[in-house]
Design an enzyme around this catalytic site. Sequence first.
Site, PDB file in Angstrom:
ATOM      1  N   HIS A 157       0.836  -1.212   0.000  1.00 52.11           N
ATOM      2  CA  HIS A 157       0.000   0.000   0.000  1.00 52.11           C
ATOM      3  C   HIS A 157       0.868   1.258   0.000  1.00 52.11           C
ATOM      4  CE1 HIS A 157      -3.147   2.865   0.941  1.00 52.11           C
ATOM      5  NE2 HIS A 157      -2.515   3.224   2.042  1.00 52.11           N
ATOM      6  N   THR A 203      -4.051   0.393   5.525  1.00 51.68           N
ATOM      7  CA  THR A 203      -4.653  -0.334   4.404  1.00 51.68           C
ATOM      8  C   THR A 203      -3.853  -1.595   4.099  1.00 51.68           C
ATOM      9  OG1 THR A 203      -5.299   1.784   3.513  1.00 51.68           O
ATOM     10  CG2 THR A 203      -5.399  -0.086   2.014  1.00 51.68           C
TER      11      THR A 203
END
Lengths: 429, 429
Positions: free
Chosen positions: B142, B358
């Site tokens: 991410h 994330t």
Amino acid sequence: MPITANDPQRRSWIQVEKDSDFPIQNIPFGVFLTRDDVITIGTRIGNTAIDLGALHQLGYFEGIPLTDDIFLQDSLNDFISDGKKTWRLVRNRIAELFDINNPELRDNEEHKHIVLFTLDEIEMQLPVQIGDYTDFYSSKEHATNVGKMFRDPENALLPNWLHIPVGYHGRSSSIVPSGIPVRRPLGQTLPPGATTPVFGPSARVDFELEMAFITTDANQLGEPIPVAEAEDYIFGMVLFNDWSARDIQKWEYVPLGPFLAKNFASSISPWIVTLDALEPFRVAGPKQDPAPLPYLQYEGKKSFDIHLEVSLTPENGEQVTVSKSNFRYMYWTMAQQLAHHTVNGCNVISGDMMGSGTISGPTPDSYGSMLELSWGGKKPLKMKDGTERSFIEDGDTVTMKGFCRNEHVRIGFGEVSTKLLPAFGGKRK
Amino acid sequence: MPITANDPQRRSWIQVEKDSDFPIQNIPFGVFLTRDDVITIGTRIGNTAIDLGALHQLGYFEGIPLTDDIFLQDSLNDFISDGKKTWRLVRNRIAELFDINNPELRDNEEHKHIVLFTLDEIEMQLPVQIGDYTDFYSSKEHATNVGKMFRDPENALLPNWLHIPVGYHGRSSSIVPSGIPVRRPLGQTLPPGATTPVFGPSARVDFELEMAFITTDANQLGEPIPVAEAEDYIFGMVLFNDWSARDIQKWEYVPLGPFLAKNFASSISPWIVTLDALEPFRVAGPKQDPAPLPYLQYEGKKSFDIHLEVSLTPENGEQVTVSKSNFRYMYWTMAQQLAHHTVNGCNVISGDMMGSGTISGPTPDSYGSMLELSWGGKKPLKMKDGTERSFIEDGDTVTMKGFCRNEHVRIGFGEVSTKLLPAFGGKRK
């Protein structure tokens, strides 16, 4: 409803020294532990602390819609939830009760013995249970100084700064009241020229001279607070020392902002001075150019003339004043900060705390941090014992004070005073 | 003390569907409102909710050191404060009580009527009062994807990323449980090519697929938690949707990090799955190169194999799975995150929540946000009704699920499912 508590002519039957921060026109709110080991909500006139829990039990707030235990709590959160009208009724009533011409309590020795304490009989606590803590970055001088040192001297202010009251979330759990010592943090730093970080005690522990405001329940999730209404949801203010570790900050803060460089501790003054008490000291904020977006535009005077100063006391040494600043230097007002914070629907509740950001003035002796005062260590400050300070040393005590003054009255915040302890090196308790 | 609750052979006298997230080996904890409008702490087996407050009143936890009202509360904070040993005793006891071979409660119709609820008789609440919420940024994939899009494709990962479990503080007040709709935020954005921002609804509302862990009281202010002990202070985990407004984020986030782009809402699954229940699914985290500093080095398996997926359901439309990821992709473990968070002395308490960041996997179909899945809008995703999605549209529902599975048992988290409402345009309530 008029703020009769602010009557500048009123005198109290409690003795108040000249230049006290706490004349009868102040009536701040705090939480303290009494000589009987009871936690209560209280106020202060001069050097006398007043137990509001006991006053309420004795019936002195009759007629004001308050639950029985509203002041018998370990935080002001529920009282703050009661809203501005109630805060005003209570402050007005306290002013009336301690008015020199009112015999009600003045002449009741038994009741006075129950509700009055000398300061050495009490121990101040954190006044609110802080749900969320937000820190803004609203002094143009500070943002410019930091930008010059950390980034580009030619473009010190970032493009968003004049449009947004820039802010970020901080840590609530590590906010402590004045008097609680703070440890020098351990952490990662990147030595100059290195590409790999090292671990150890921060070598650049700093204070940040700030003030913070405390909110009441303001909005439902999803509903912005208009800037014109924002002040209705501000209960009051405290002095705020946003302890910072500059070397940790430099290595960690890109791209998500300061984290361990800040969250090891923040310190506040324990008495919340209400926005009502500050009413006589309203001033216009600095002119804002360019004009902010409409949701940040306001009318009237929404800044406050609050004199601030920071002093440093080496262990066993003499106190030296290192900065004199003023809250009115802030570019963005509290109303703008709160309107901005909620414009996306973020909900704000009772006990939330919002820091102003470091309050630096226009001249080098008004800068609000050692980083700026010593210009990154290039201009160390002289102590009276001949030693120098670029940042804070173990054993140093940092003390911040703040007060407003006009021809009639002085309303002050007391102080937030904190000693820096050496880094942790022992065993966990 | 052995975790007898994890016995994979055990079956319950409560019926559990094949592929249920909540077999008797799970025993998660949550808070719900019952059909009688009472708030209680409970657990769940299959599709049956169990009122632990009532069970305790009926004497079923005799012998375990618990206060009388420990489960009759609107949050799990006090129970979590009781510590790991107590959590384990309670889970073991629940497993024993609902074991198919145990007649104690199985054959007591009166008691069963009091303590058991179908899911449509209850309303799940936030399981903890969240003191502080921290969000990490611990998926290398991410961070690399975002770095490529927002910064420099050639140097996507910032220099500190491989040394620090980068994190920042978030907003607690706006964390809501699954099922509570969220409004599209209003805010400032800088249109492409413009130098002056505009105000309006975000055009780039996104989800972030995360998990979060909930802590117990871990340390005194000033005292770090060693990485080897960190997991002892983690109560359990939930699914976490860290709603984000990419256009607001882009304009506001330099230099202090995301603020209004994040704090309009975050959504969590309401059942906290304990770390004990996840024990059978431990896996090694990714190899860390370069080796982290000693305070972040650990031995053993400290990641977990948790399958994750995200689906998107347009209003009146069909659900489409948009991402399949796994918690094991995280570069930094929870133990490292917690050790890092406290290494400077920051105190962590019961009910604090820490998001993973994330969770993106290595392949484009495992990315954990629309930003990455649609690569900044360049590769929109197709819905079954023929429409496309680069970001989330009004009326869309985002649903995240997560579960672990081995040859014996499946332990799941249920879901966090949230509908996005149009931006606020009305009057405040």
